[in-house]
Design an enzyme around this catalytic site. Structure first.
Site, PDB file in Angstrom:
ATOM      1  N   HIS A  10       0.801  -0.940   0.168  1.00 41.94           N
ATOM      2  CA  HIS A  10       0.314  -0.290   0.171  1.00 41.94           C
ATOM      3  C   HIS A  10       1.163   1.472  -0.211  1.00 41.94           C
ATOM      4  CE1 HIS A  10       0.884   0.928   4.099  1.00 41.94           C
ATOM      5  NE2 HIS A  10       0.968  -0.721   4.425  1.00 41.94           N
ATOM      6  N   GLU A  81      -2.273  -7.004   7.317  1.00 41.03           N
ATOM      7  CA  GLU A  81      -1.069  -6.944   7.628  1.00 41.03           C
ATOM      8  C   GLU A  81      -0.930  -8.014   8.971  1.00 41.03           C
ATOM      9  OE1 GLU A  81       2.235  -6.332   7.576  1.00 41.03           O
ATOM     10  OE2 GLU A  81       2.508  -4.368   7.484  1.00 41.03           O
TER      11      GLU A  81
END
Length: 190
Positions: A10, A81
C-alpha cells in the site's frame, strides 16, 4: 497461462511515515500515499489481471482502487498485515527500550501473531494462489509481503527481515522456466 503474482504494498500512511508499527489499525493513506497509488497504477495499466486480491485494511483497499484495480478485487483476509499485538503503534525505538534484542521475524509480537502463525497464513495463501493461472495482483502490506516473498521461495519467515518493501512498491513472484518446482522472485521492491 503461467502464474505471475504482482505483489503491491500500500501507499504511504502517517504511521508508515513516522515508523510506527501498523498492523491491524485501519488507517487511510496520506495525500502522498494516494499519489503513490496512482503512480503505481500507471505501472500496472498494461498488465491484464485475471485475479485481484486485496487486504481488508483501508490502506490496501485505497491503493488498489487508486491504482485502477478495485473494480474486480476480492478481499482476502490472509493478505492483512502482521498483527502487532502489544506493539501496535510503537516504533522500533519504543520496543527496544524494553526488549533491546527484539526482532519481529524471530520473536513475533506479544498479544499478536507469532512467526509460525504468519508463516501458516502465508502458506495457506500460497496454496490457493498456486491453483490460479495468469496474472494475479495482490495488494497487501510490508511485513506480510516480506513473509510471503520468503515463503514463496521456500525460506523461513526469518528471511523476510532481509526483504524490504517500500510504500507503493511492486514485486513479482513467478516460476523459473515456468516450472512449479522452481518458485522465484523476478522483481523485488521496485
Amino acid at each position: 497461462m503461467t502464474l505471475r503474482i504482482y505483489l503491491m504494498r500500500h501507499g504511504e500512511t502517517e504511521w508508515a511515515l513516522s515508523g510506527r508499527h501498523t498492523g491491524r489499525v485501519d488507517i487511510p493513506l496520506t495525500a502522498n500515499g494516494e499519489d503513490e497509488a496512482r503512480q503505481l497504477g500507471e505501472r500496472l495499466r498494461s498488465i491484464p489481471f485475471q485475479h485481484v486480491l486485496v487486504s481488508p485494511l483501508k490502506r490496501a483497499r485505497q491503493t488498489c482502487e487508486l491504482a485502477g484495480c478495485g473494480e474486480n478485487a476480492d478481499v482476502d483476509a490472509d493478505l492483512a498485515e502482521w498483527d502487532n499485538g502489544d506493539y501496535e503503534g510503537q516504533t522500533h525505538a519504543d520496543v527496544f527500550k524494553h526488549r533491546p534484542d527484539w526482532n519481529l521475524f524471530r520473536d513475533g509480537s506479544p498479544g499478536g501473531e507469532m512467526p509460525n502463525e504468519i508463516s501458516e497464513r502465508a502458506d495457506r495463501l500460497i496454496d490457493r494462489l498456486k491453483k490460479l493461472d495468469g496474472n494475479v495482483a495482490l495488494f497487501s502490506h510490508s511485513h506480510f509481503g516480506r513473509v510471503l516473498g520468503a515463503r514463496w521461495i521456500g525460506s523461513p519467515v526469518q528471511m523476510g527481515q532481509h526483504l524490504i518493501l517500500n510504500t507503493a512498491s511492486l514485486s513479482v513472484l513467478c516460476y523459473q522456466h515456468e516450472n512449479m518446482n522452481l518458485p522465484a522472485i523476478e522483481t523485488w521492491n521496485s
